[in-house]
Design a protein around this motif. Structure first.
Motif, PDB file in Angstrom:
ATOM      1  N   THR A  97       1.293  -0.962  -0.254  1.00  0.00           N
ATOM      2  CA  THR A  97       0.133  -0.385   0.148  1.00  0.00           C
ATOM      3  C   THR A  97       0.891   1.617   0.181  1.00  0.00           C
ATOM      4  OG1 THR A  97      -1.758  -1.555   1.475  1.00  0.00           O
ATOM      5  CG2 THR A  97      -1.714   1.297   1.078  1.00  0.00           C
ATOM      6  N   LEU A  98       1.769   1.263   1.184  1.00  0.00           N
ATOM      7  CA  LEU A  98       3.511   2.844   1.022  1.00  0.00           C
ATOM      8  C   LEU A  98       3.957   2.720  -0.398  1.00  0.00           C
ATOM      9  CD1 LEU A  98       3.291   1.948   4.907  1.00  0.00           C
ATOM     10  CD2 LEU A  98       1.795   3.608   3.426  1.00  0.00           C
ATOM     11  N   LYS A  99       3.905   1.029  -0.483  1.00  0.00           N
ATOM     12  CA  LYS A  99       5.097   1.486  -1.635  1.00  0.00           C
ATOM     13  C   LYS A  99       4.743   2.384  -3.118  1.00  0.00           C
ATOM     14  CE  LYS A  99       6.544  -2.145  -3.536  1.00  0.00           C
ATOM     15  NZ  LYS A  99       6.902  -3.719  -3.330  1.00  0.00           N
ATOM     16  N   ALA A 100       3.519   1.429  -3.237  1.00  0.00           N
ATOM     17  CA  ALA A 100       2.797   1.849  -4.766  1.00  0.00           C
ATOM     18  C   ALA A 100       2.068   3.204  -5.326  1.00  0.00           C
ATOM     19  CB  ALA A 100       1.042   0.567  -4.808  1.00  0.00           C
ATOM     20  N   GLN A 101       1.614   3.493  -3.597  1.00  0.00           N
ATOM     21  CA  GLN A 101       1.434   5.043  -3.612  1.00  0.00           C
ATOM     22  C   GLN A 101       2.254   6.306  -3.226  1.00  0.00           C
ATOM     23  OE1 GLN A 101      -3.234   4.742  -3.002  1.00  0.00           O
ATOM     24  NE2 GLN A 101      -2.261   3.358  -1.193  1.00  0.00           N
ATOM     25  N   HIS A 102       3.809   5.851  -2.764  1.00  0.00           N
ATOM     26  CA  HIS A 102       4.769   6.456  -2.247  1.00  0.00           C
ATOM     27  C   HIS A 102       4.255   7.174  -1.447  1.00  0.00           C
ATOM     28  CE1 HIS A 102       6.669   5.562  -6.290  1.00  0.00           C
ATOM     29  NE2 HIS A 102       5.612   5.309  -6.835  1.00  0.00           N
ATOM     30  N   THR A 103       4.555   6.662  -0.811  1.00  0.00           N
ATOM     31  CA  THR A 103       3.857   7.138   1.031  1.00  0.00           C
ATOM     32  C   THR A 103       3.922   6.765   2.044  1.00  0.00           C
ATOM     33  OG1 THR A 103       2.032   8.254   2.255  1.00  0.00           O
ATOM     34  CG2 THR A 103       1.644   6.366   1.056  1.00  0.00           C
ATOM     35  N   PHE A 104       4.572   7.599   2.955  1.00  0.00           N
ATOM     36  CA  PHE A 104       4.962   7.195   4.451  1.00  0.00           C
ATOM     37  C   PHE A 104       3.535   6.758   5.388  1.00  0.00           C
ATOM     38  CE2 PHE A 104       6.186   7.863   8.645  1.00  0.00           C
ATOM     39  CZ  PHE A 104       6.817   6.972   9.022  1.00  0.00           C
ATOM     40  N   TYR A 105       2.376   7.071   4.959  1.00  0.00           N
ATOM     41  CA  TYR A 105       1.132   7.668   5.812  1.00  0.00           C
ATOM     42  C   TYR A 105      -0.085   7.464   4.654  1.00  0.00           C
ATOM     43  CZ  TYR A 105       1.756  12.353   4.413  1.00  0.00           C
ATOM     44  OH  TYR A 105       1.621  13.121   4.285  1.00  0.00           O
ATOM     45  N   LEU A 106      -0.823   7.221   5.391  1.00  0.00           N
ATOM     46  CA  LEU A 106      -2.448   7.196   4.646  1.00  0.00           C
ATOM     47  C   LEU A 106      -3.625   8.294   4.572  1.00  0.00           C
ATOM     48  CD1 LEU A 106      -3.107   3.265   5.093  1.00  0.00           C
ATOM     49  CD2 LEU A 106      -1.722   4.074   3.094  1.00  0.00           C
ATOM     50  N   LYS A 107      -4.235   8.938   3.685  1.00  0.00           N
ATOM     51  CA  LYS A 107      -5.114  10.183   3.737  1.00  0.00           C
ATOM     52  C   LYS A 107      -5.856  10.519   2.440  1.00  0.00           C
ATOM     53  CE  LYS A 107      -2.896  12.885   0.229  1.00  0.00           C
ATOM     54  NZ  LYS A 107      -1.128  14.228   0.156  1.00  0.00           N
ATOM     55  N   LYS A 108      -6.808  11.116   2.535  1.00  0.00           N
ATOM     56  CA  LYS A 108      -7.808  11.155   1.759  1.00  0.00           C
ATOM     57  C   LYS A 108      -7.085  10.886   0.015  1.00  0.00           C
ATOM     58  CE  LYS A 108     -11.610  13.744  -0.841  1.00  0.00           C
ATOM     59  NZ  LYS A 108     -12.282  14.945  -0.382  1.00  0.00           N
ATOM     60  N   GLY A 109      -8.084   9.945  -0.665  1.00  0.00           N
ATOM     61  CA  GLY A 109      -7.521   8.847  -2.148  1.00  0.00           C
ATOM     62  C   GLY A 109      -7.070   8.586  -2.360  1.00  0.00           C
ATOM     63  N   HIS A 110      -5.937   8.040  -0.919  1.00  0.00           N
ATOM     64  CA  HIS A 110      -4.945   6.424  -1.344  1.00  0.00           C
ATOM     65  C   HIS A 110      -5.888   5.201  -1.091  1.00  0.00           C
ATOM     66  CE1 HIS A 110      -1.751   8.133   0.992  1.00  0.00           C
ATOM     67  NE2 HIS A 110      -1.540   8.894  -0.780  1.00  0.00           N
ATOM     68  N   ALA A 111      -5.739   4.259  -1.706  1.00  0.00           N
ATOM     69  CA  ALA A 111      -6.195   2.943  -1.604  1.00  0.00           C
ATOM     70  C   ALA A 111      -5.697   1.999  -0.750  1.00  0.00           C
ATOM     71  CB  ALA A 111      -6.736   2.067  -3.473  1.00  0.00           C
ATOM     72  N   ILE A 112      -6.797   0.850   0.553  1.00  0.00           N
ATOM     73  CA  ILE A 112      -5.782   0.475   1.069  1.00  0.00           C
ATOM     74  C   ILE A 112      -5.578  -1.387   0.542  1.00  0.00           C
ATOM     75  CG2 ILE A 112      -6.266  -1.027   3.497  1.00  0.00           C
ATOM     76  CD1 ILE A 112      -7.878   1.471   4.557  1.00  0.00           C
ATOM     77  N   ILE A 113      -4.539  -1.479   0.035  1.00  0.00           N
ATOM     78  CA  ILE A 113      -4.128  -2.862  -1.295  1.00  0.00           C
ATOM     79  C   ILE A 113      -4.019  -3.928  -0.701  1.00  0.00           C
ATOM     80  CG2 ILE A 113      -3.045  -2.876  -3.101  1.00  0.00           C
ATOM     81  CD1 ILE A 113      -2.486   0.572  -3.729  1.00  0.00           C
ATOM     82  N   ILE A 116     -10.055   6.098   0.916  1.00  0.00           N
ATOM     83  CA  ILE A 116      -9.747   6.765   1.916  1.00  0.00           C
ATOM     84  C   ILE A 116     -10.622   7.600   0.912  1.00  0.00           C
ATOM     85  CG2 ILE A 116      -9.405   8.462   3.879  1.00  0.00           C
ATOM     86  CD1 ILE A 116      -7.521   6.121   4.038  1.00  0.00           C
ATOM     87  N   VAL A 117     -12.381   7.928   1.912  1.00  0.00           N
ATOM     88  CA  VAL A 117     -13.003   9.280   0.577  1.00  0.00           C
ATOM     89  C   VAL A 117     -13.627  10.478   1.350  1.00  0.00           C
ATOM     90  CG1 VAL A 117     -14.175   6.914  -0.912  1.00  0.00           C
ATOM     91  CG2 VAL A 117     -14.609   8.133   0.967  1.00  0.00           C
ATOM     92  N   GLU A 118     -12.937  10.461   2.646  1.00  0.00           N
ATOM     93  CA  GLU A 118     -13.200  11.455   3.561  1.00  0.00           C
ATOM     94  C   GLU A 118     -11.813  11.598   4.665  1.00  0.00           C
ATOM     95  OE1 GLU A 118     -16.814  11.052   5.091  1.00  0.00           O
ATOM     96  OE2 GLU A 118     -18.170  11.690   3.350  1.00  0.00           O
ATOM     97  N   ASP A 119     -11.435  12.806   4.658  1.00  0.00           N
ATOM     98  CA  ASP A 119     -10.547  12.548   6.167  1.00  0.00           C
ATOM     99  C   ASP A 119      -9.582  13.661   6.135  1.00  0.00           C
ATOM    100  OD1 ASP A 119      -8.795  12.207   7.288  1.00  0.00           O
ATOM    101  OD2 ASP A 119      -6.834  11.996   5.721  1.00  0.00           O
ATOM    102  N   ASP A 120     -10.447  14.224   8.643  1.00  0.00           N
ATOM    103  CA  ASP A 120      -9.959  15.484   8.873  1.00  0.00           C
ATOM    104  C   ASP A 120      -9.445  15.801   9.168  1.00  0.00           C
ATOM    105  OD1 ASP A 120     -13.470  16.102   8.468  1.00  0.00           O
ATOM    106  OD2 ASP A 120     -13.312  15.360  10.184  1.00  0.00           O
ATOM    107  N   LEU A 121      -8.883  14.643   9.065  1.00  0.00           N
ATOM    108  CA  LEU A 121      -7.011  15.021   9.609  1.00  0.00           C
ATOM    109  C   LEU A 121      -5.403  14.578   8.009  1.00  0.00           C
ATOM    110  CD1 LEU A 121      -7.482  12.124  12.322  1.00  0.00           C
ATOM    111  CD2 LEU A 121      -7.124  14.972  12.767  1.00  0.00           C
ATOM    112  N   GLY A 122      -5.923  13.590   7.211  1.00  0.00           N
ATOM    113  CA  GLY A 122      -4.925  13.806   6.480  1.00  0.00           C
ATOM    114  C   GLY A 122      -3.335  13.104   6.785  1.00  0.00           C
ATOM    115  N   TRP A 123      -2.918  12.607   7.613  1.00  0.00           N
ATOM    116  CA  TRP A 123      -2.834  11.828   8.170  1.00  0.00           C
ATOM    117  C   TRP A 123      -2.589  10.362   9.359  1.00  0.00           C
ATOM    118  CZ3 TRP A 123       3.201  13.132   8.216  1.00  0.00           C
ATOM    119  CH2 TRP A 123       4.094  12.371   8.709  1.00  0.00           C
TER     120      TRP A 123
END
Length: 239
Positions: A55-71, A81-88
């Protein structure tokens, strides 16, 4: 949208269940400093599960936020993730163990404290997995909603205090039928001396199927590929 089902998961509690695709699952912190651990499995094939490294490698991220798929470990989008008040949201700290919980917050046990003993994330997850014919071998690092863990330039990790405020919410949309496992237990890196006690509200609502124009689908080329893998899976199964 009408709420199909809801539940308040109290501090230390756990829950698991099957939820079909095209559902919105919204989590809301009922106080400051919440942490909700989550695991996902494919209902039709429980050996397929959420995979943090992919999930992290494919989306070049260290954390999850709106827009990310859970793979999943099969490269398919299980949820997004379609709604997110925190961004991390933390995806690397893992979950608390029995030994860690006893050493950090003081020894408790069911024999002495009854249902008020302090729960650990690992045992919560395992207890729920066992209900579905699974075991400790099916355990993997969870997503920790509401928590923020940062890394400095040398790779040292630190837990960010005051990241989650009361009322903060995050929602995922199921992209396939999933078996979801939840544990309302502390983030392992939380430095709080007292066992964090924050209820989390869970709501399940209907959601429209993601299409080619969806924000999450188009978050990145790798995210879109994960969705396409899920759509292909559904097409071949006729679901």
């Amino acid at each position: 949208m009408n709420v199909i089902w809801q539940k308040v998961l109290m501090p230390g509690d756990r829950w698991s269940g099957n939820i079909c695709k095209e559902r919105l699952i919204r989590f809301t912190a009922e106080g400051d400093g919440a942490n909700l651990g989550m695991l996902l499995y494919n209902v039709r094939n429980l050996s397929e599960h959420y995979n943090a490294p992919d999930t992290l490698k494919a989306q070049h991220t260290f954390y999850l936020k709106k827009g990310h798929a859970i793979i999943s470990d099969c490269g398919r989008a299980m949820a997004s993730i379609v709604e997110d008040d925190l961004g991390w949201h933390d995806s690397i700290a893992g979950c608390t163990t029995r030994k860690m919980t006893d050493e950090k917050y003081g020894f408790t046990s069911y024999q002495k404290q009854g249902n008020d003993y302090l729960k650990a994330g690992q045992e919560n997850f395992i207890n729920e997995l066992i209900k579905n014919g699974m075991s400790k071998k099916d355990l993997m690092p969870p997503v920790n909603f509401f928590s923020k863990v940062e890394a400095d330039e040398t790779g040292n990790l630190s837990f960010c205090k005051n990241h989650c405020k009361k009322g903060a919410a995050v929602a995922i949309r199921t992209e396939m039928d999933v078996y979801i496992v939840l544990s309302n237990t502390p983030n392992p890196m939380d430095e709080a001396v007292n066992y964090p006690s924050v209820p989390v509200r869970i709501e399940v609502l209907p959601a429209a199927r993601a299409d080619e124009l969806d924000f999450c689908v188009n978050y990145s080329e790798y995210t879109k590929r994960a969705f396409e893998n899920t759509w292909e899976y559904d097409l071949l199964l006729g679901i």
